[in-house]
Motif scaffolding. Structure first.
Motif, PDB file in Angstrom:
ATOM      1  N   ASP A  81       0.848  -1.135   0.009  1.00  0.00           N
ATOM      2  CA  ASP A  81      -0.092  -0.009   0.066  1.00  0.00           C
ATOM      3  C   ASP A  81       0.928   0.990  -0.091  1.00  0.00           C
ATOM      4  N   GLU A  82       1.846   1.142   0.762  1.00  0.00           N
ATOM      5  CA  GLU A  82       2.779   2.284   0.714  1.00  0.00           C
ATOM      6  C   GLU A  82       3.676   2.578  -0.453  1.00  0.00           C
ATOM      7  N   ALA A  83       3.946   1.601  -1.195  1.00  0.00           N
ATOM      8  CA  ALA A  83       4.430   1.898  -2.646  1.00  0.00           C
ATOM      9  C   ALA A  83       3.609   2.372  -3.476  1.00  0.00           C
ATOM     10  N   SER A  84       2.171   1.923  -3.426  1.00  0.00           N
ATOM     11  CA  SER A  84       0.914   2.405  -4.203  1.00  0.00           C
ATOM     12  C   SER A  84       0.840   4.091  -4.012  1.00  0.00           C
ATOM     13  N   ILE A  85       0.892   4.278  -2.706  1.00  0.00           N
ATOM     14  CA  ILE A  85       0.775   5.585  -2.282  1.00  0.00           C
ATOM     15  C   ILE A  85       1.864   6.596  -2.693  1.00  0.00           C
ATOM     16  N   ALA A  86       3.224   6.043  -2.521  1.00  0.00           N
ATOM     17  CA  ALA A  86       4.427   6.762  -2.866  1.00  0.00           C
ATOM     18  C   ALA A  86       4.182   7.010  -4.611  1.00  0.00           C
TER      19      ALA A  86
END
Length: 116
Positions: free
Chosen positions: A32-37
């Protein structure tokens, strides 16, 4: 661009973005963090200041975002054919309005046929 802002601001999870015909973007990354980034990166790359709507004056073909530079000190004809000295951007806004193109001042690049 619509969903990049939604994901970047955590209003929707990347996995919840609906598929759209003609839009080949895989919003889901390893975490999720990579998608947000990635969404934040896209939002920043496009310099998005106002969250784009899926249906807007742009998609209705009634608006355009454009930045005009180097116009101060020049003359431009208004819709009546009169020369207008462009001493400030507001002079250009008045010329645009004479053609039915209205500047939305609070959204720097936005011009439309109704001011929205």
């Amino acid at each position: 661009m619509h969903y990049s802002v939604k994901i970047a601001t955590k209003k929707i999870k990347a996995s919840d973005v609906p598929a759209m015909a003609g839009v080949d973007i895989d919003w889901v990354h390893d975490t999720d963090e990579a998608s947000i980034a990635a969404a934040v990166s896209m939002k920043e790359a496009y310099e998005i200041r106002y969250p784009p709507a899926l249906i807007s004056r742009h998609t209705e073909r009634g608006a355009i975002d454009m930045t005009v530079s180097g116009i101060i000190g020049k003359k431009v004809k208004n819709a009546s054919g009169e020369d207008v000295d462009i001493k400030a951007m507001t002079d250009l806004h008045a010329v645009g309005k004479s053609y039915g193109v209205i500047k939305l001042v609070e959204d720097e690049p936005h011009w439309s046929d109704d001011g929205h």
